[in-house]
Motif scaffolding. Structure first.
Motif, PDB file in Angstrom:
ATOM      1  N   SER A 128      -9.939  12.294 -13.357  1.00 60.03           N
ATOM      2  CA  SER A 128     -10.032  14.045 -13.479  1.00 60.03           C
ATOM      3  C   SER A 128      -9.827  14.847 -13.020  1.00 60.03           C
ATOM      4  CB  SER A 128     -11.409  14.113 -15.540  1.00 60.03           C
ATOM      5  OG  SER A 128     -12.324  13.943 -14.149  1.00 60.03           O
ATOM      6  N   VAL A 129     -10.341  13.834 -11.475  1.00 59.63           N
ATOM      7  CA  VAL A 129     -10.573  14.907 -10.092  1.00 59.63           C
ATOM      8  C   VAL A 129      -9.090  14.245  -9.453  1.00 59.63           C
ATOM      9  CG1 VAL A 129     -12.259  15.767 -10.419  1.00 59.63           C
ATOM     10  CG2 VAL A 129     -11.765  13.261  -9.115  1.00 59.63           C
ATOM     11  N   PRO A 130      -8.426  15.217  -8.613  1.00 60.87           N
ATOM     12  CA  PRO A 130      -7.996  14.228  -7.454  1.00 60.87           C
ATOM     13  C   PRO A 130      -8.863  13.356  -6.529  1.00 60.87           C
ATOM     14  CG  PRO A 130      -7.733  16.577  -7.359  1.00 60.87           C
ATOM     15  CD  PRO A 130      -8.908  15.993  -7.615  1.00 60.87           C
ATOM     16  N   ALA A 131      -7.101  12.213  -6.736  1.00 65.22           N
ATOM     17  CA  ALA A 131      -7.720  10.891  -5.753  1.00 65.22           C
ATOM     18  C   ALA A 131      -6.624  10.455  -4.558  1.00 65.22           C
ATOM     19  CB  ALA A 131      -8.897   9.700  -6.675  1.00 65.22           C
ATOM     20  N   ARG A 132      -6.894  10.615  -3.392  1.00 65.42           N
ATOM     21  CA  ARG A 132      -6.111   9.929  -2.859  1.00 65.42           C
ATOM     22  C   ARG A 132      -5.338   8.233  -2.203  1.00 65.42           C
ATOM     23  NH1 ARG A 132      -5.197  11.258   3.202  1.00 65.42           N
ATOM     24  NH2 ARG A 132      -3.221   9.647   4.268  1.00 65.42           N
ATOM     25  N   TYR A 133      -6.704   7.516  -3.297  1.00 63.79           N
ATOM     26  CA  TYR A 133      -6.550   5.765  -2.707  1.00 63.79           C
ATOM     27  C   TYR A 133      -7.337   5.484  -4.025  1.00 63.79           C
ATOM     28  CZ  TYR A 133      -7.209   7.127   1.768  1.00 63.79           C
ATOM     29  OH  TYR A 133      -7.407   7.702   3.364  1.00 63.79           O
ATOM     30  N   VAL A 134      -6.445   4.002  -4.032  1.00 65.55           N
ATOM     31  CA  VAL A 134      -6.770   3.645  -5.711  1.00 65.55           C
ATOM     32  C   VAL A 134      -6.523   2.304  -5.344  1.00 65.55           C
ATOM     33  CG1 VAL A 134      -5.936   2.635  -7.417  1.00 65.55           C
ATOM     34  CG2 VAL A 134      -5.931   5.132  -7.653  1.00 65.55           C
ATOM     35  N   ILE A 135      -8.422   1.563  -5.610  1.00 69.02           N
ATOM     36  CA  ILE A 135      -8.067  -0.053  -4.879  1.00 69.02           C
ATOM     37  C   ILE A 135      -8.891  -0.903  -6.477  1.00 69.02           C
ATOM     38  CG2 ILE A 135      -9.921  -1.694  -4.476  1.00 69.02           C
ATOM     39  CD1 ILE A 135     -10.908   0.568  -2.501  1.00 69.02           C
ATOM     40  N   GLU A 136      -7.635  -1.701  -6.395  1.00 65.20           N
ATOM     41  CA  GLU A 136      -7.287  -2.706  -7.653  1.00 65.20           C
ATOM     42  C   GLU A 136      -7.990  -4.073  -6.923  1.00 65.20           C
ATOM     43  OE1 GLU A 136      -3.999  -1.124 -10.089  1.00 65.20           O
ATOM     44  OE2 GLU A 136      -3.469  -3.163  -9.107  1.00 65.20           O
ATOM     45  N   ALA A 137      -9.567  -4.620  -7.808  1.00 67.82           N
ATOM     46  CA  ALA A 137      -9.713  -5.739  -7.562  1.00 67.82           C
ATOM     47  C   ALA A 137      -9.978  -6.574  -8.691  1.00 67.82           C
ATOM     48  CB  ALA A 137     -11.049  -5.853  -6.584  1.00 67.82           C
ATOM     49  N   LYS A 138     -10.337  -7.887  -8.194  1.00 64.57           N
ATOM     50  CA  LYS A 138     -10.426  -9.318  -9.972  1.00 64.57           C
ATOM     51  C   LYS A 138     -11.711  -8.185 -11.258  1.00 64.57           C
ATOM     52  CE  LYS A 138     -11.134 -13.442 -10.280  1.00 64.57           C
ATOM     53  NZ  LYS A 138     -11.348 -15.200  -9.758  1.00 64.57           N
ATOM     54  N   ALA A 139     -11.099  -8.592 -12.275  1.00 66.68           N
ATOM     55  CA  ALA A 139     -12.274  -7.748 -12.667  1.00 66.68           C
ATOM     56  C   ALA A 139     -13.866  -8.072 -13.246  1.00 66.68           C
ATOM     57  CB  ALA A 139     -11.871  -8.097 -14.196  1.00 66.68           C
ATOM     58  N   GLY A 140     -14.807  -7.620 -12.501  1.00 66.19           N
ATOM     59  CA  GLY A 140     -15.936  -7.489 -12.349  1.00 66.19           C
ATOM     60  C   GLY A 140     -16.124  -7.209 -10.947  1.00 66.19           C
ATOM     61  N   PHE A 141     -15.646  -6.947 -10.175  1.00 69.60           N
ATOM     62  CA  PHE A 141     -16.254  -7.014  -8.581  1.00 69.60           C
ATOM     63  C   PHE A 141     -16.698  -5.430  -8.292  1.00 69.60           C
ATOM     64  CE2 PHE A 141     -15.494  -5.010  -4.395  1.00 69.60           C
ATOM     65  CZ  PHE A 141     -15.497  -6.376  -4.027  1.00 69.60           C
ATOM     66  N   PHE A 142     -16.457  -4.605  -8.784  1.00 68.83           N
ATOM     67  CA  PHE A 142     -17.145  -3.572  -8.773  1.00 68.83           C
ATOM     68  C   PHE A 142     -18.846  -3.081  -9.615  1.00 68.83           C
ATOM     69  CE2 PHE A 142     -12.761  -1.783  -8.539  1.00 68.83           C
ATOM     70  CZ  PHE A 142     -13.287  -1.226  -6.865  1.00 68.83           C
TER      71      PHE A 142
END
Length: 158
Positions: A128-142
């Protein structure tokens, strides 16, 4: 004669090895970062190194991880945009579940989508707020690295 045959066998084996490496490099593997011609960098997360492909062109961002069979535990993809905005992601042509984190200019997480499965398509996930980067990782990583909204990461060399 035997020495010549041995040398010839070594050259044939080396040639085969180089050919296999070239095939892996150009066609890409099914797991891990580096499965394409994208640049690679590392993100340090409290002593853990996440190796990410940098996708920073419209074409590479559009393709993302679509069509790949999986992702290694220590691999991911870093989407880089020219400026912050509300960027939506969906699971079109995805074959496995992932975690996604949207980050601001300071590389702090502003939104998380955890364990997003291919079955969620055509749902669009966006902050809902601006972002400059997106990280995709394996499910459960974060979750396994205790990352949440507000967590800040060390910005990698881009």
């Amino acid at each position: 004669m035997r020495k010549t045959l041995t040398i010839l066998c070594i050259f044939v084996a080396l040639g085969a090895f180089v050919t296999v490496l070239d095939i892996i490099r150009t066609k890409g593997g099914s797991e891990g970062a580096g499965s394409s011609s994208n640049k690679i960098t590392s993100i340090d997360i409290d002593g853990f190194t996440l190796t990410v492909e940098i996708v920073d062109t419209p074409e590479s961002r559009s393709r993302g991880l679509s069509g790949r069979e999986g992702l290694a535990d220590d691999a991911g993809m870093l989407f880089v945009f020219n400026e912050a905005g509300i960027f939506g992601f969906w699971m079109k042509d995805m074959l496995f579940s992932i975690d996604m984190a949207w980050l601001n200019d300071d590389f702090c997480i502003v939104y998380l989508a955890r364990n997003v499965s291919p079955e969620t398509y055509p749902t669009v996930f966006a902050p809902s707020v601006p972002a400059r980067y997106v990280i995709e990782a394996k499910a459960g990583f974060f979750g396994s690295h205790n990352l949440k909204k507000g967590s800040c990461l060390e910005k990698p060399l881009l």
